[in-house]
Enzyme design. Structure first.
Site, PDB file in Angstrom:
ATOM      1  N   GLU A 132      -4.923  13.808 -11.560  1.00 57.49           N
ATOM      2  CA  GLU A 132      -4.216  13.042 -10.537  1.00 57.49           C
ATOM      3  C   GLU A 132      -2.744  13.487 -10.531  1.00 57.49           C
ATOM      4  OE1 GLU A 132      -4.155   8.764 -10.956  1.00 57.49           O
ATOM      5  OE2 GLU A 132      -3.268   8.541  -8.963  1.00 57.49           O
ATOM      6  N   GLY A 272       1.436   7.561 -19.051  1.00 53.68           N
ATOM      7  CA  GLY A 272       0.857   6.620 -20.008  1.00 53.68           C
ATOM      8  C   GLY A 272      -0.611   6.889 -20.256  1.00 53.68           C
ATOM      9  N   ALA A 273      -1.368   6.985 -19.179  1.00 52.09           N
ATOM     10  CA  ALA A 273      -2.802   7.175 -19.320  1.00 52.09           C
ATOM     11  C   ALA A 273      -3.406   7.484 -17.959  1.00 52.09           C
ATOM     12  CB  ALA A 273      -3.458   5.916 -19.889  1.00 52.09           C
ATOM     13  N   MET A 274      -4.701   7.850 -17.972  1.00 59.04           N
ATOM     14  CA  MET A 274      -5.355   8.231 -16.719  1.00 59.04           C
ATOM     15  C   MET A 274      -6.784   7.735 -16.695  1.00 59.04           C
ATOM     16  SD  MET A 274      -5.133   9.662 -13.832  1.00 59.04           S
ATOM     17  CE  MET A 274      -6.534   9.591 -12.722  1.00 59.04           C
ATOM     18  N   GLU A 275      -7.154   7.172 -15.553  1.00 60.23           N
ATOM     19  CA  GLU A 275      -8.421   6.455 -15.423  1.00 60.23           C
ATOM     20  C   GLU A 275      -9.631   7.304 -15.064  1.00 60.23           C
ATOM     21  OE1 GLU A 275      -5.762   6.167 -13.244  1.00 60.23           O
ATOM     22  OE2 GLU A 275      -6.461   5.990 -11.177  1.00 60.23           O
ATOM     23  N   HIS A 308      -5.447  -1.793 -17.883  1.00 58.66           N
ATOM     24  CA  HIS A 308      -5.127  -1.156 -16.602  1.00 58.66           C
ATOM     25  C   HIS A 308      -6.117  -0.033 -16.267  1.00 58.66           C
ATOM     26  CE1 HIS A 308      -2.275   0.206 -13.431  1.00 58.66           C
ATOM     27  NE2 HIS A 308      -2.802   1.395 -13.719  1.00 58.66           N
ATOM     28  N   GLU A 309      -6.274   0.886 -17.199  1.00 60.89           N
ATOM     29  CA  GLU A 309      -7.145   2.037 -16.916  1.00 60.89           C
ATOM     30  C   GLU A 309      -8.591   1.588 -16.748  1.00 60.89           C
ATOM     31  OE1 GLU A 309      -5.412   4.424 -16.090  1.00 60.89           O
ATOM     32  OE2 GLU A 309      -3.571   3.871 -17.133  1.00 60.89           O
ATOM     33  N   GLU A 331      -2.963   1.209  -7.281  1.00 61.91           N
ATOM     34  CA  GLU A 331      -2.015   0.945  -8.369  1.00 61.91           C
ATOM     35  C   GLU A 331      -1.446  -0.473  -8.322  1.00 61.91           C
ATOM     36  OE1 GLU A 331      -2.087   2.572 -10.857  1.00 61.91           O
ATOM     37  OE2 GLU A 331      -2.840   4.541 -10.231  1.00 61.91           O
TER      38      GLU A 331
HETATM   39  N1  ARG Z   1      -3.316   6.740 -12.263  1.00 60.92           N
HETATM   40  C1  ARG Z   1      -2.596   6.733 -13.511  1.00 60.92           C
HETATM   41  C2  ARG Z   1      -2.374   5.294 -13.873  1.00 60.92           C
HETATM   42  O1  ARG Z   1      -1.820   4.530 -13.155  1.00 60.92           O
HETATM   43  C3  ARG Z   1      -1.295   7.440 -13.492  1.00 60.92           C
HETATM   44  C4  ARG Z   1      -1.310   8.835 -12.953  1.00 60.92           C
HETATM   45  C5  ARG Z   1       0.053   9.349 -12.808  1.00 60.92           C
HETATM   46  N2  ARG Z   1       0.027  10.624 -12.170  1.00 60.92           N
HETATM   47  C6  ARG Z   1       1.146  11.264 -11.848  1.00 60.92           C
HETATM   48  N3  ARG Z   1       1.037  12.411 -11.266  1.00 60.92           N
HETATM   49  N4  ARG Z   1       2.303  10.796 -12.116  1.00 60.92           N
HETATM   50  O2  ARG Z   1      -2.789   4.839 -14.857  1.00 60.92           O
HETATM   51 ZN    ZN Z   2      -2.935   2.997 -12.500  1.00 62.47          ZN
END
Ligand code: ARG
Ligand code: ZN
Length: 881
Positions: A132, A272-275, A308-309, A331
């Site tokens: 992402e 922080g993290a990715m889903e 969150h994730e 988000e």
């Molecule tokens: N979707 C992820 C989250 O909210 C964050 C991804 C951030 N991506 C970025 N290119 N900044 O947990």
């Molecule tokens: Zn998110």
């Protein structure tokens, strides 16, 4: 800098092609990875869509692919000839394609050289992905946009010694040996998803697993993977995951939809993290915790981010975004969900206060500077620049307003409708608003929707009046439409209670004790019968809308609110109003500061002595706001030197007035705390920290010695950090001794060393910048590790205005010198940290000029990426005199 290519929401058109399925094979080799990819592509039938757009029949297919070394390309099994395709400028064009075909490509990529940490990269010997928003195109060719959803089967082949673990999305379908130490595993994800949710992980990882059966009888196997030496620090994260799964079933009636759920924690991660579907990838910061190495705040952060994730599985993955302008669809909603999760798991009032304070400190500031943008931006150059507090935190506040307006029951009905209507689709924010409108009977798609497309923070002024003849008590509100752009009145829900000086609550005609007023014009006014002259309005309870607001309270009224308001946020806010007024006094009428401080200190002592409040709430009420959180309340141009001076003065004066109270409190404090995380104990530790910070102001040696003792006797990391934090306010031997001890004691814990850097980056003693510069030159300031790099730059730029905005520009120069070190190798991180310069736009001409020079020099660097260029361009525009 050359012109930026702007992407506009207005230019959106549906994809002319769809993809049904991807087959991917990854060959993990010594120094590169070969990716073979078959995708089933079909032309979307010619038609007009709901908006009346004609989807034209495209002759050619254009796919994204960034910096890929193309090894082979074939359609339906036949290799293409050079005239049948073209690959240039990150686009692969296939000429004159059929209505349906299978595209086969093979590319080579170099994960070891990928320092941007986007796409597939390998660090610390571990392969991992971040796709992402647009990382997949750095792995293979595809329609890399969120409205193209497909199923994936992924086969990974690699060396068993090096990669005993090989993971991708979905469930494990097959695995087996290939001889010569090689083996393969095959993962299949049956849920169609966009490419940004793709993930792959491989390497030498340890794991813990847990099997659970949810309340609805669903059996799931949960696993957390990370480097072996840290695997013992993952228990709390595992528990947070279990809690998240149960909570989402209970509160939102949403269950997990696969048999496996994996989390991988990696140390080099940009965010922080990715889903990613069923394979969440985390920054170790949001996974690792034990009481020796993590603070209470870290424990809290882990719970929130794991939640969150996980919650994205429905709000983001099953229902995703049509295009990136809809980012807040997933988000904002998911932040709201994680905030509610934290509220239900911990202490609601405290959660709300912390959320609001973050929103005001970060988002309000963003909304007032050159980076300002609506929650649904209308255009961007680099989408990565729009993962902002506005899209996330203000987006969550908008969701909260739906909830406030229609209530929990209707909101849940709206959620159920959203899932029923849109499961498996890529939709717009409007679609969510429509569901809430249909379920709640409130016209969210009308004027309310302007919240998404308006930038800036509305300002509301309240007045109240009492009419003796008819005994009507009237509240009037006025919103300043010029505070937002475009200028227009927004729909502002105002949760109101009325209390009398002795704390009795006014009962509204419907029998309730609070009322929701809706301000949707420039002015509004509401009258209540059987009022009394001395009623005190408690406004914006729970912070019912993300606005600035004001009411002319007397100090006595504020004291009543602190004591009696039936809402934690309102109590907190009454204290904040007092602190802000004190700060303004110190700034504008310095001679009156002392008198005013007396009133404030009295309120503080009442809070400290009041057993109605938990220790955690007391800590929030009694901590003076940081200087950076006061700045949004000042008009431009801010005289920074004066602001710093005024702030130091109020800190000192309040400390003097509270000295006795804090000393007595610490002396008589007999609360037992355990060396483990709990909301109760975290609150007690937080209150003690407030006391210590207040006492640290005093120069006498005995304070230093007591702080050292506090440090040495610390039961846990929170206490150690709190002691150091207070010691940082003193330039003395004790501080150096404690810092050295800390550095040595945790040499093997990178996340703790990050804290060591961060603590010192907040140092605001006059010679702080020398110290910070020396830190940046250390060998263990690993600039390739985003956490470490951030540890020094983020606290300095966001929480240390006195040093960052030093009048000679040395702070700006230092930060830009550091950013220069990473600007080409990790532009996303650079762009993000550069955003902090937007705070300069409210300062004097001299500082603007100094910052402009530094940023201008960065802008001259050859080969800057789009995201960095966009941020620099916005900043430089915002800093023009
Ligand atoms: N979707 C992820 C989250 O909210 C964050 C991804 C951030 N991506 C970025 N290119 N900044 O947990
Ligand atoms: Zn998110």
């Amino acid at each position: 800098m050359s012109e930026l290519n702007i992407v506009r929401l207005a230019d959106y058109s549906k994809p002319a092609f769809g993809i049904d399925h991807h087959e991917l094979q990854f060959y993990l080799q010594e120094d590169s990875v070969r990716v073979a990819h078959q995708q089933k592509i079909r032309r979307v039938q010619e038609k007009t869509d709901a908006n009346g757009w004609t989807i034209e029949r495209e002759k050619h297919l254009v796919l994204n692919g960034e910096g890929l070394e193309l090894l082979s390309i074939a359609v339906n099994g036949k290799a293409l000839e050079s005239g049948q395709y073209r690959y240039e400028n990150d686009l692969l064009t296939l000429f004159d394609v059929a209505d349906e075909f299978v595209l086969e490509t093979e590319v080579r990529i170099h994960p070891d050289e990928n320092k941007e940490l986007s796409g597939l990269y390998r660090s610390n010997g571990i392969y991992c992905t971040q796709c992402e928003a647009q990382g997949f195109r750095r792995i293979s060719f595809t329609l890399d946009r969120p409205d193209v959803l497909a199923t994936y089967r992924v086969r990974i082949e690699g060396n068993k010694q090096q990669n005993p673990v090989m993971l991708s999305n979905g469930d494990l379908e097959q695995h087996g040996d290939l001889g010569e130490d090689n083996y393969y595993s095959v993962w299949h994800d049956p849920h169609p998803k966009p490419s940004y949710l793709f993930a792959l992980v491989a390497g030498d990882l340890a794991q813990v697993s847990r099997r659970i059966t949810t309340a609805k009888g669903k059996k799931i196997e949960l696993r957390i993977y990370t480097e072996a030496k840290f695997i013992s620090q993952t228990d709390y994260a595992m528990q947070a995951l279990v809690d998240s799964i149960n909570w989402d079933e209970k509160r939102f009636n949403l269950s997990y939809d696969l048999n496996r759920f994996n989390i991988v924690a990696v140390s080099d991660f940009n965010m922080g993290a990715m889903e990613n579907k069923s394979l969440n990838i985390f920054n170790t910061k949001y996974v690792f915790a034990d009481i020796e190495t993590a603070t209470d705040a870290d424990f809290h952060g882990i719970q929130a981010v794991i939640g969150h994730e996980y919650f994205h599985n429905w709000t983001g993955n099953r229902i995703t975004c049509r295009d990136w302008f809809q980012l807040s669809l997933k988000e904002g909603l998911t932040v709201f969900r994680d905030q509610e999760f934290s509220c239900d798991m911990n202490e609601r009032d405290i959660e709300r206060i912390n959320n609001v304070s973050l929103l005001r400190r970060v988002q309000f500031a963003e909304d007032a500077g050159p980076m300002r943008h609506p929650v649904q931006p209308q255009e961007y150059a680099a989408i990565d620049n729009f993962y902002t507090a506005t899209v996330y935190e203000k987006g969550a506040e908008i969701i909260r307003m739906y909830h406030t307006i229609i209530g929990e029951e209707a909101f849940q009905k709206g959620m159920a409708l959203y899932v029923k209507r849109h499961d498996g689709q890529a939709v717009r924010i409007e679609d969510f608003a429509q569901c809430m409108e249909d379920a709640g009977g409130y016209p969210f798609t009308k004027q309310f929707f302007d919240w998404y497309t308006t930038a800036g923070t509305p300002k509301v002024n309240f007045t109240s009046a009492y009419n003796q003849h008819n005994r009507h008590f009237t509240i009037s509100a006025h919103q300043d439409t010029s505070a937002v752009s475009p200028a227009r009145p927004l729909v502002i829900p105002i949760r109101l209670a009325l209390i009398s000086p002795n704390g009795r609550q006014y009962r509204f005609s419907d029998g309730s004790y609070s009322k929701l007023l809706m301000l949707d014009q420039t002015r509004g006014s509401w009258s209540f019968e059987r009022g009394e002259e001395d009623l005190i309005p408690v406004l914006m309870m729970g912070f019912s809308a993300p606005v600035y607001y004001e009411h002319h309270y007397s100090n006595e009224e504020l004291a009543v609110i602190v004591r009696h308001a039936p809402d934690g946020f309102a109590r907190y806010e009454a204290m904040q109003i007092s602190y802000r007024r004190l700060f303004m006094t110190a700034l504008q009428k310095p001679l009156k500061t002392k008198d005013h401080a007396k009133d404030v200190a009295e309120m503080m002592m009442h809070v400290l002595a009041n057993d109605k409040f938990s220790a955690g709430e007391k800590a929030l009420l009694l901590a003076l706001p940081s200087l950076d959180s006061l700045l949004p309340y000042l008009e431009a141009p801010i005289d920074m030197d004066k602001a710093v001076g005024a702030y130091e003065r109020i800190v000192r004066i309040i400390a003097l007035k509270m000295r006795r109270a804090w000393s007595d409190y610490l002396e008589n404090d007999k609360e037992e705390t355990q060396a483990k995380f709990s909301v109760r104990d975290a609150g007690i530790r937080a209150l003690r920290a407030v006391a210590w910070r207040a006492l640290a102001v005093f120069e006498d040696d005995s304070v230093g010695e007591r702080l050292i003792k506090y440090y040495q006797e610390a039961q846990c990391m929170t206490e150690r950090v709190n002691a150091l934090d207070a010691l940082m306010m003193r330039a003395d031997k004790c501080r150096e001794q404690a810092l050295a001890d800390f550095r040595q004691g945790f040499a093997e814990q990178p996340l703790v060393i990050d804290k060591w850097f961060a603590l010192q980056a907040k140092d605001n003693c006059p010679e702080a910048l020398e110290r910070i510069s020396a830190l940046a030159a250390r060998e263990d300031y690993h600039i390739g590790n985003p956490n470490r790099f951030r540890a020094l730059i983020a606290p300095l730029t966001q929480m240390n205005p006195a040093i960052f905005h030093q009048g000679d520009g040395a702070g700006y120069r230092f930060v830009c010198t550091q950013i220069r070190r990473i600007i080409l190798q990790n532009p996303q991180l650079a762009a993000r940290l550069l955003g902090a310069f937007s705070s300069v736009s409210k300062l004097d001409e001299q500082r603007k000029t100094l910052a402009r020079q530094e940023l201008g020099a960065l802008a001259d660097i050859e080969g800057l990426s789009v995201d960095v260029r966009e941020v620099l361009e916005r900043l430089l525009n915002g800093l023009k005199s």
